[in-house]
Design a protein around this motif. Structure first.
Motif, PDB file in Angstrom:
ATOM      1  N   CYS A   1       0.925  -1.045   0.061  1.00 13.93           N
ATOM      2  CA  CYS A   1       0.041  -0.098  -0.056  1.00 13.93           C
ATOM      3  C   CYS A   1       0.811   1.233  -0.011  1.00 13.93           C
TER       4      CYS A   1
ATOM      5  N   ARG B   1      -0.931   4.391   0.050  1.00 13.63           N
ATOM      6  CA  ARG B   1      -1.787   5.458   0.388  1.00 13.63           C
ATOM      7  C   ARG B   1      -1.519   6.633   1.493  1.00 13.63           C
TER       8      ARG B   1
ATOM      9  N   GLY C   1      -6.644   6.182   3.850  1.00 15.75           N
ATOM     10  CA  GLY C   1      -7.764   5.689   3.333  1.00 15.75           C
ATOM     11  C   GLY C   1      -8.050   4.410   2.629  1.00 15.75           C
ATOM     12  N   TYR C   2      -9.031   3.702   2.544  1.00 22.25           N
ATOM     13  CA  TYR C   2      -9.102   2.439   1.933  1.00 22.25           C
ATOM     14  C   TYR C   2      -8.134   1.382   2.251  1.00 22.25           C
ATOM     15  N   CYS C   3      -7.962   1.590   3.804  1.00 20.97           N
ATOM     16  CA  CYS C   3      -6.969   0.698   4.311  1.00 20.97           C
ATOM     17  C   CYS C   3      -6.923  -0.712   3.776  1.00 20.97           C
TER      18      CYS C   3
ATOM     19  N   LYS D   1     -11.321  -4.039   3.094  1.00 17.96           N
ATOM     20  CA  LYS D   1     -10.437  -3.022   2.627  1.00 17.96           C
ATOM     21  C   LYS D   1     -10.689  -1.660   2.751  1.00 17.96           C
TER      22      LYS D   1
ATOM     23  N   LYS E   1     -12.521   2.105   3.699  1.00 18.08           N
ATOM     24  CA  LYS E   1     -13.363   2.986   2.718  1.00 18.08           C
ATOM     25  C   LYS E   1     -12.655   4.288   2.802  1.00 18.08           C
ATOM     26  N   ALA E   2     -13.048   5.281   2.051  1.00 19.14           N
ATOM     27  CA  ALA E   2     -12.391   6.626   1.983  1.00 19.14           C
ATOM     28  C   ALA E   2     -12.151   7.151   3.266  1.00 19.14           C
TER      29      ALA E   2
ATOM     30  N   ASP F   1     -12.057   5.928   6.418  1.00 19.03           N
ATOM     31  CA  ASP F   1     -11.999   5.047   7.446  1.00 19.03           C
ATOM     32  C   ASP F   1     -11.002   5.425   8.282  1.00 19.03           C
TER      33      ASP F   1
END
Length: 429
Positions: free
Chosen positions: A150, A152, A158-160, A166, A168-169, A171
Protein backbone atom coordinates in the motif's frame (compact mmCIF):
# COMPACT_ATOMS: atom_id res chain seq x y z
CA UNK A 1 22.16 17.37 28.52
CA UNK A 2 19.31 15.37 30.04
CA UNK A 3 17.49 13.06 27.62
CA UNK A 4 14.29 11.18 28.46
CA UNK A 5 13.78 8.04 26.36
CA UNK A 6 10.18 6.83 25.98
CA UNK A 7 9.42 3.28 24.83
CA UNK A 8 6.67 0.75 25.51
CA UNK A 9 9.09 -1.82 26.98
CA UNK A 10 12.70 -1.96 28.06
CA UNK A 11 13.57 -5.38 26.63
CA UNK A 12 10.73 -6.87 24.53
CA UNK A 13 11.22 -6.36 20.80
CA UNK A 14 13.94 -4.87 18.66
CA UNK A 15 13.00 -1.26 19.39
CA UNK A 16 13.25 -1.79 23.14
CA UNK A 17 16.65 -3.43 22.86
CA UNK A 18 17.97 -0.75 20.50
CA UNK A 19 16.62 2.12 22.63
CA UNK A 20 18.16 0.81 25.85
CA UNK A 21 21.48 0.17 24.14
CA UNK A 22 21.52 3.73 22.85
CA UNK A 23 20.66 5.09 26.29
CA UNK A 24 23.51 3.14 27.85
CA UNK A 25 25.92 4.17 25.08
CA UNK A 26 25.06 7.83 25.64
CA UNK A 27 25.45 7.49 29.39
CA UNK A 28 28.90 5.97 28.87
CA UNK A 29 30.11 9.10 27.07
CA UNK A 30 29.77 11.23 30.21
CA UNK A 31 28.27 14.01 28.09
CA UNK A 32 24.64 12.95 28.33
CA UNK A 33 22.38 11.99 31.21
CA UNK A 34 19.79 9.57 29.90
CA UNK A 35 16.78 7.90 31.51
CA UNK A 36 14.03 5.72 30.08
CA UNK A 37 10.30 5.68 30.81
CA UNK A 38 8.39 2.52 29.86
CA UNK A 39 5.02 0.89 30.42
CA UNK A 40 6.50 -2.59 30.90
CA UNK A 41 9.75 -2.80 32.86
CA UNK A 42 11.34 -6.25 32.88
CA UNK A 43 15.00 -5.50 33.56
CA UNK A 44 16.74 -4.28 36.71
CA UNK A 45 18.34 -1.38 34.82
CA UNK A 46 18.41 1.58 37.25
CA UNK A 47 18.13 4.01 34.33
CA UNK A 48 14.68 2.63 33.47
CA UNK A 49 11.46 3.59 35.27
CA UNK A 50 7.95 2.27 34.71
CA UNK A 51 5.02 4.66 34.36
CA UNK A 52 2.32 4.49 37.05
CA UNK A 53 -0.73 2.38 36.20
CA UNK A 54 1.02 0.67 33.30
CA UNK A 55 -1.08 -2.46 33.81
CA UNK A 56 -4.26 -0.41 33.60
CA UNK A 57 -3.15 0.92 30.21
CA UNK A 58 -2.47 -2.63 29.03
CA UNK A 59 -5.96 -3.72 30.05
CA UNK A 60 -7.43 -0.81 28.07
CA UNK A 61 -5.35 -1.81 25.07
CA UNK A 62 -6.53 -5.41 25.34
CA UNK A 63 -10.16 -4.26 25.49
CA UNK A 64 -9.58 -2.09 22.42
CA UNK A 65 -8.19 -5.11 20.53
CA UNK A 66 -11.16 -7.20 21.64
CA UNK A 67 -13.59 -4.53 20.42
CA UNK A 68 -11.86 -4.38 17.02
CA UNK A 69 -11.93 -8.16 16.80
CA UNK A 70 -15.60 -8.60 17.74
CA UNK A 71 -17.23 -5.51 16.22
CA UNK A 72 -14.80 -4.69 13.45
CA UNK A 73 -14.59 -8.14 11.95
CA UNK A 74 -10.80 -8.27 12.25
CA UNK A 75 -8.92 -11.50 11.91
CA UNK A 76 -6.17 -12.33 14.35
CA UNK A 77 -3.76 -11.94 11.43
CA UNK A 78 -4.34 -8.18 11.15
CA UNK A 79 -5.32 -7.36 14.71
CA UNK A 80 -1.84 -6.37 15.89
CA UNK A 81 -0.65 -4.83 12.64
CA UNK A 82 -2.45 -1.58 13.43
CA UNK A 83 -2.51 0.96 16.26
CA UNK A 84 -4.97 3.85 16.55
CA UNK A 85 -3.31 5.32 19.68
CA UNK A 86 -6.57 5.39 21.59
CA UNK A 87 -5.12 4.73 25.06
CA UNK A 88 -1.97 5.84 26.82
CA UNK A 89 -0.52 7.81 29.71
CA UNK A 90 0.14 11.53 30.07
CA UNK A 91 3.87 11.48 30.79
CA UNK A 92 4.04 15.29 31.00
CA UNK A 93 2.90 14.82 34.61
CA UNK A 94 5.83 12.55 35.38
CA UNK A 95 8.87 14.01 37.24
CA UNK A 96 11.22 12.76 34.52
CA UNK A 97 9.46 14.97 31.98
CA UNK A 98 10.25 18.06 34.06
CA UNK A 99 13.83 16.78 34.48
CA UNK A 100 14.51 16.32 30.76
CA UNK A 101 15.93 18.81 28.28
CA UNK A 102 14.77 16.66 25.32
CA UNK A 103 12.12 13.95 25.03
CA UNK A 104 13.28 11.12 22.77
CA UNK A 105 10.42 8.89 21.59
CA UNK A 106 11.01 5.38 20.30
CA UNK A 107 8.27 2.69 19.88
CA UNK A 108 5.27 4.02 21.81
CA UNK A 109 2.38 1.80 20.69
CA UNK A 110 0.20 -0.66 22.63
CA UNK A 111 -1.12 1.92 25.10
CA UNK A 112 2.15 3.66 25.92
CA UNK A 113 1.12 7.01 24.39
CA UNK A 114 -2.29 7.95 23.03
CA UNK A 115 -2.92 10.55 20.32
CA UNK A 116 -3.85 13.01 23.08
CA UNK A 117 -0.57 12.26 24.87
CA UNK A 118 1.38 12.88 21.65
CA UNK A 119 -0.46 16.17 21.21
CA UNK A 120 0.63 17.34 24.66
CA UNK A 121 4.24 16.38 23.95
CA UNK A 122 4.52 17.91 20.48
CA UNK A 123 2.79 21.10 21.61
CA UNK A 124 4.80 21.27 24.82
CA UNK A 125 8.01 23.11 25.72
CA UNK A 126 10.41 20.17 25.31
CA UNK A 127 12.07 19.44 21.93
CA UNK A 128 10.99 16.08 20.50
CA UNK A 129 13.26 13.52 18.84
CA UNK A 130 11.46 10.46 17.46
CA UNK A 131 13.46 7.43 16.33
CA UNK A 132 11.55 5.44 13.72
CA UNK A 133 11.68 1.72 14.45
CA UNK A 134 8.82 1.09 12.02
CA UNK A 135 6.49 3.15 9.80
CA UNK A 136 3.65 3.94 12.19
CA UNK A 137 4.78 7.50 13.10
CA UNK A 138 4.46 8.66 9.48
CA UNK A 139 1.44 6.58 8.43
CA UNK A 140 -2.16 6.22 9.52
CA UNK A 141 -2.62 3.08 11.59
CA UNK A 142 -0.24 0.43 10.22
CA UNK A 143 3.29 -0.47 11.24
CA UNK A 144 4.49 -2.11 8.01
CA UNK A 145 2.80 -0.83 4.87
CA UNK A 146 4.96 -2.87 2.52
CA UNK A 147 3.31 -6.08 3.72
CA UNK A 148 0.17 -4.84 1.97
CA UNK A 149 1.96 -3.12 -0.96
CA UNK A 150 0.00 0.00 0.00
CA UNK A 151 1.21 3.52 -0.81
CA UNK A 152 -1.85 5.52 0.26
CA UNK A 153 0.17 6.88 3.18
CA UNK A 154 1.96 9.08 0.63
CA UNK A 155 -1.29 11.02 0.28
CA UNK A 156 -3.90 10.76 3.00
CA UNK A 157 -4.44 7.04 3.77
CA UNK A 158 -8.00 5.69 3.43
CA UNK A 159 -9.18 2.45 1.81
CA UNK A 160 -6.84 0.65 4.19
CA UNK A 161 -6.18 -2.95 3.06
CA UNK A 162 -5.75 -4.00 6.68
CA UNK A 163 -9.30 -3.00 7.57
CA UNK A 164 -12.21 -5.39 6.98
CA UNK A 165 -13.60 -5.04 3.48
CA UNK A 166 -10.48 -3.07 2.45
CA UNK A 167 -11.76 -0.03 4.33
CA UNK A 168 -13.35 3.00 2.74
CA UNK A 169 -12.38 6.57 1.90
CA UNK A 170 -13.01 8.03 5.35
CA UNK A 171 -11.98 4.96 7.31
CA UNK A 172 -10.02 4.63 10.54
CA UNK A 173 -6.67 4.93 8.76
CA UNK A 174 -7.57 8.30 7.24
CA UNK A 175 -9.02 9.64 10.48
CA UNK A 176 -5.89 8.71 12.43
CA UNK A 177 -3.66 10.06 9.65
CA UNK A 178 -5.39 13.44 9.79
CA UNK A 179 -5.30 13.42 13.58
CA UNK A 180 -1.54 12.92 13.44
CA UNK A 181 -1.21 15.72 10.88
CA UNK A 182 -2.97 18.12 13.26
CA UNK A 183 -0.86 16.94 16.19
CA UNK A 184 2.45 17.27 14.36
CA UNK A 185 1.53 20.79 13.25
CA UNK A 186 1.67 21.91 16.88
CA UNK A 187 5.48 21.77 16.99
CA UNK A 188 8.65 20.55 15.33
CA UNK A 189 9.70 16.90 15.44
CA UNK A 190 13.21 15.63 14.71
CA UNK A 191 12.54 12.24 13.08
CA UNK A 192 15.43 9.76 12.95
CA UNK A 193 15.26 6.66 10.78
CA UNK A 194 17.34 3.72 12.01
CA UNK A 195 18.18 3.08 8.37
CA UNK A 196 18.59 5.18 5.24
CA UNK A 197 15.67 3.23 3.78
CA UNK A 198 13.23 4.15 6.55
CA UNK A 199 14.37 7.78 6.64
CA UNK A 200 13.79 8.05 2.88
CA UNK A 201 10.29 6.59 3.25
CA UNK A 202 9.47 8.97 6.10
CA UNK A 203 10.53 11.93 3.98
CA UNK A 204 7.88 10.93 1.40
CA UNK A 205 5.03 11.16 3.90
CA UNK A 206 2.97 14.36 4.17
CA UNK A 207 3.12 13.91 7.93
CA UNK A 208 6.81 14.82 8.02
CA UNK A 209 6.39 18.02 5.97
CA UNK A 210 7.96 20.89 7.89
CA UNK A 211 9.84 18.53 10.18
CA UNK A 212 13.42 17.21 10.12
CA UNK A 213 14.21 13.68 8.92
CA UNK A 214 17.66 12.11 9.15
CA UNK A 215 19.24 8.65 9.42
CA UNK A 216 21.30 7.32 12.34
CA UNK A 217 21.71 3.55 12.90
CA UNK A 218 21.19 1.66 16.14
CA UNK A 219 24.33 1.07 18.24
CA UNK A 220 25.83 -2.20 19.39
CA UNK A 221 28.45 -3.12 21.99
CA UNK A 222 31.11 -4.56 19.69
CA UNK A 223 33.21 -5.61 22.69
CA UNK A 224 30.40 -7.89 23.89
CA UNK A 225 29.32 -9.04 20.43
CA UNK A 226 32.70 -10.15 19.16
CA UNK A 227 34.13 -13.30 17.54
CA UNK A 228 34.27 -16.30 19.89
CA UNK A 229 35.19 -19.98 19.70
CA UNK A 230 32.54 -21.74 17.62
CA UNK A 231 33.17 -25.24 18.99
CA UNK A 232 32.78 -24.16 22.60
CA UNK A 233 29.58 -22.29 21.78
CA UNK A 234 28.11 -25.34 20.04
CA UNK A 235 28.92 -27.59 22.98
CA UNK A 236 27.23 -25.18 25.40
CA UNK A 237 24.14 -25.03 23.20
CA UNK A 238 24.00 -28.71 22.30
CA UNK A 239 24.40 -28.06 18.57
CA UNK A 240 26.23 -30.44 16.20
CA UNK A 241 29.90 -29.74 15.60
CA UNK A 242 30.19 -31.60 12.31
CA UNK A 243 27.74 -29.51 10.24
CA UNK A 244 27.48 -26.01 8.85
CA UNK A 245 24.83 -24.25 10.90
CA UNK A 246 22.36 -21.68 9.61
CA UNK A 247 20.78 -19.47 12.25
CA UNK A 248 17.28 -17.98 12.02
CA UNK A 249 16.15 -15.48 14.68
CA UNK A 250 12.80 -13.78 15.20
CA UNK A 251 10.72 -12.70 18.18
CA UNK A 252 8.12 -15.21 16.92
CA UNK A 253 9.69 -17.70 14.56
CA UNK A 254 6.44 -18.40 12.70
CA UNK A 255 5.69 -14.72 12.01
CA UNK A 256 5.05 -14.65 8.23
CA UNK A 257 6.75 -11.25 7.99
CA UNK A 258 10.05 -12.82 9.08
CA UNK A 259 9.99 -15.23 6.15
CA UNK A 260 10.97 -18.57 7.68
CA UNK A 261 8.89 -20.34 5.02
CA UNK A 262 11.25 -18.92 2.40
CA UNK A 263 14.22 -20.39 4.26
CA UNK A 264 12.50 -23.77 4.44
CA UNK A 265 11.72 -23.60 0.73
CA UNK A 266 15.28 -22.54 -0.09
CA UNK A 267 16.75 -25.51 1.75
CA UNK A 268 14.21 -27.84 0.18
CA UNK A 269 15.32 -26.67 -3.26
CA UNK A 270 18.96 -27.09 -2.25
CA UNK A 271 18.24 -30.63 -1.02
CA UNK A 272 16.79 -31.53 -4.40
CA UNK A 273 19.53 -29.86 -6.42
CA UNK A 274 22.56 -30.61 -4.21
CA UNK A 275 21.61 -33.46 -1.83
CA UNK A 276 25.18 -33.96 -0.59
CA UNK A 277 25.46 -30.29 0.35
CA UNK A 278 22.13 -30.29 2.14
CA UNK A 279 23.25 -33.21 4.31
CA UNK A 280 26.04 -31.00 5.62
CA UNK A 281 23.63 -28.31 6.85
CA UNK A 282 21.61 -27.83 10.02
CA UNK A 283 19.31 -25.01 11.12
CA UNK A 284 19.09 -23.42 14.56
CA UNK A 285 15.85 -21.51 15.20
CA UNK A 286 15.58 -18.93 17.98
CA UNK A 287 12.23 -17.40 18.89
CA UNK A 288 8.77 -18.20 20.16
CA UNK A 289 7.10 -21.11 18.32
CA UNK A 290 10.54 -22.46 17.37
CA UNK A 291 9.31 -26.06 17.72
CA UNK A 292 6.51 -25.40 15.25
CA UNK A 293 8.93 -23.69 12.86
CA UNK A 294 11.43 -26.57 13.05
CA UNK A 295 8.82 -28.92 11.60
CA UNK A 296 8.95 -26.98 8.31
CA UNK A 297 12.44 -28.22 7.43
CA UNK A 298 13.62 -31.36 5.71
CA UNK A 299 17.16 -30.82 7.01
CA UNK A 300 18.25 -31.19 10.63
CA UNK A 301 16.60 -28.41 12.68
CA UNK A 302 17.12 -27.38 16.30
CA UNK A 303 14.49 -25.34 18.18
CA UNK A 304 16.29 -23.04 20.63
CA UNK A 305 13.16 -21.28 21.95
CA UNK A 306 12.93 -17.59 22.74
CA UNK A 307 16.37 -16.32 23.78
CA UNK A 308 16.31 -13.40 26.21
CA UNK A 309 19.83 -13.83 27.61
CA UNK A 310 22.33 -11.75 25.56
CA UNK A 311 25.18 -14.15 26.42
CA UNK A 312 23.21 -17.10 25.05
CA UNK A 313 22.36 -15.08 21.95
CA UNK A 314 26.04 -14.31 21.50
CA UNK A 315 26.77 -18.04 21.70
CA UNK A 316 24.23 -18.66 18.94
CA UNK A 317 25.96 -16.19 16.64
CA UNK A 318 29.32 -17.78 17.44
CA UNK A 319 27.96 -21.27 16.82
CA UNK A 320 26.43 -20.31 13.47
CA UNK A 321 28.28 -20.22 10.18
CA UNK A 322 25.62 -17.97 8.68
CA UNK A 323 22.67 -15.87 9.86
CA UNK A 324 19.79 -16.15 7.39
CA UNK A 325 17.19 -13.36 7.66
CA UNK A 326 14.58 -13.73 4.88
CA UNK A 327 12.50 -10.95 6.44
CA UNK A 328 9.92 -9.42 4.10
CA UNK A 329 10.02 -5.98 5.71
CA UNK A 330 12.52 -4.68 8.24
CA UNK A 331 14.31 -1.55 9.26
CA UNK A 332 17.80 -2.21 10.60
CA UNK A 333 17.52 -5.57 12.41
CA UNK A 334 19.55 -5.84 15.63
CA UNK A 335 20.14 -9.50 14.85
CA UNK A 336 22.04 -8.72 11.66
CA UNK A 337 24.22 -6.10 13.35
CA UNK A 338 24.96 -8.53 16.21
CA UNK A 339 25.82 -11.36 13.86
CA UNK A 340 28.11 -9.17 11.76
CA UNK A 341 29.89 -7.97 14.90
CA UNK A 342 30.63 -11.57 15.87
CA UNK A 343 32.09 -12.19 12.42
CA UNK A 344 29.12 -14.17 11.10
CA UNK A 345 28.12 -13.37 7.49
CA UNK A 346 24.43 -12.77 6.76
CA UNK A 347 22.03 -13.67 3.96
CA UNK A 348 18.68 -11.97 3.41
CA UNK A 349 16.34 -10.47 0.84
CA UNK A 350 16.98 -7.17 -0.88
CA UNK A 351 14.41 -5.19 1.12
CA UNK A 352 14.12 -2.54 3.79
CA UNK A 353 17.34 -1.57 5.51
CA UNK A 354 19.15 -4.81 4.67
CA UNK A 355 21.03 -3.43 1.62
CA UNK A 356 22.61 -0.88 3.97
CA UNK A 357 23.99 -3.71 6.11
CA UNK A 358 24.66 -6.68 3.82
CA UNK A 359 27.02 -6.35 0.86
CA UNK A 360 27.01 -9.36 -1.47
CA UNK A 361 30.41 -11.01 -1.62
CA UNK A 362 31.81 -8.86 1.20
CA UNK A 363 29.87 -9.93 4.31
CA UNK A 364 27.06 -12.11 2.97
CA UNK A 365 24.49 -12.17 0.18
CA UNK A 366 21.37 -10.19 -0.76
CA UNK A 367 18.87 -12.38 -2.58
CA UNK A 368 16.14 -11.21 -4.93
CA UNK A 369 13.02 -10.34 -2.96
CA UNK A 370 10.83 -13.34 -2.08
CA UNK A 371 12.97 -15.60 -4.30
CA UNK A 372 13.62 -18.83 -2.38
CA UNK A 373 15.81 -20.17 -5.16
CA UNK A 374 18.13 -17.17 -5.05
CA UNK A 375 18.11 -17.31 -1.24
CA UNK A 376 19.37 -20.90 -1.44
CA UNK A 377 21.97 -19.88 -4.01
CA UNK A 378 23.20 -17.15 -1.67
CA UNK A 379 23.44 -19.56 1.24
CA UNK A 380 25.52 -22.04 -0.76
CA UNK A 381 27.68 -19.38 -2.39
CA UNK A 382 28.50 -17.65 0.90
CA UNK A 383 29.10 -20.78 2.97
CA UNK A 384 31.15 -22.70 0.47
CA UNK A 385 32.79 -19.91 -1.50
CA UNK A 386 36.57 -19.49 -1.45
CA UNK A 387 36.37 -16.16 0.41
CA UNK A 388 34.22 -17.24 3.38
CA UNK A 389 36.94 -16.46 5.94
CA UNK A 390 37.50 -13.02 4.42
CA UNK A 391 33.77 -12.33 4.58
CA UNK A 392 33.81 -13.15 8.29
CA UNK A 393 36.59 -10.60 8.88
CA UNK A 394 34.86 -7.97 6.75
CA UNK A 395 31.59 -8.50 8.60
CA UNK A 396 33.29 -7.71 11.89
CA UNK A 397 35.13 -4.67 10.56
CA UNK A 398 32.03 -3.13 8.97
CA UNK A 399 30.01 -3.61 12.16
CA UNK A 400 32.62 -1.85 14.29
CA UNK A 401 33.00 1.04 11.85
CA UNK A 402 29.29 1.69 11.36
CA UNK A 403 27.44 0.51 14.45
CA UNK A 404 29.91 0.76 17.34
CA UNK A 405 28.50 2.41 20.47
CA UNK A 406 30.93 5.31 20.43
CA UNK A 407 30.23 6.06 16.76
CA UNK A 408 26.44 6.14 17.13
CA UNK A 409 26.48 7.92 20.50
CA UNK A 410 28.60 10.70 19.00
CA UNK A 411 26.06 11.25 16.21
CA UNK A 412 23.13 11.47 18.63
CA UNK A 413 25.07 13.73 20.99
CA UNK A 414 25.73 16.10 18.12
CA UNK A 415 22.02 16.02 17.22
CA UNK A 416 20.91 16.82 20.77
CA UNK A 417 23.46 19.61 21.10
CA UNK A 418 22.38 21.18 17.82
CA UNK A 419 18.71 21.05 18.85
CA UNK A 420 19.37 22.71 22.21
CA UNK A 421 21.60 25.38 20.67
CA UNK A 422 18.93 26.20 18.08
CA UNK A 423 16.26 26.26 20.75
CA UNK A 424 18.33 28.64 22.86
CA UNK A 425 19.03 30.93 19.92
CA UNK A 426 15.32 31.04 19.01
CA UNK A 427 14.41 32.04 22.54
CA UNK A 428 17.03 34.78 22.55
CA UNK A 429 15.83 36.38 19.28
Amino acid sequence: MRILFVNTSDDVGGAAIAARRLMQALAATGQVEARMLVRRKRTDDPLVEAIPHGRRAQVKFALERLELFVRGGFSRKNLFQIDQARFGTDITRHPLYAWADIVHLHWVGQAMLSAADLERLVGGPKPIVWTLHDMWPFMGICHLAALTTCDRWKRDCGYCPLLPGKGKADDLSRRVFRRKRDIYARGHIHFVGCSDYLAAMAAESPLTDGHTVRSIPNPIDTDFFAPRDSGEARRRLGLPEGKRILLFVACRATDPAKGIHYLADALHLLSRRLPDLAQRLAVAIAGEDADEAAALFDVEAHAMGYVADPARMRDLYAAADLLVMPTLQDNLPNTIVEALATGTPCVGFHTGGLPQMIKTGLNGYLAAYRDAGDLGHGIAQTLFGTNYAEQCRTARRMAVENYGREVVAARYTALYRGILETDTNNKNT
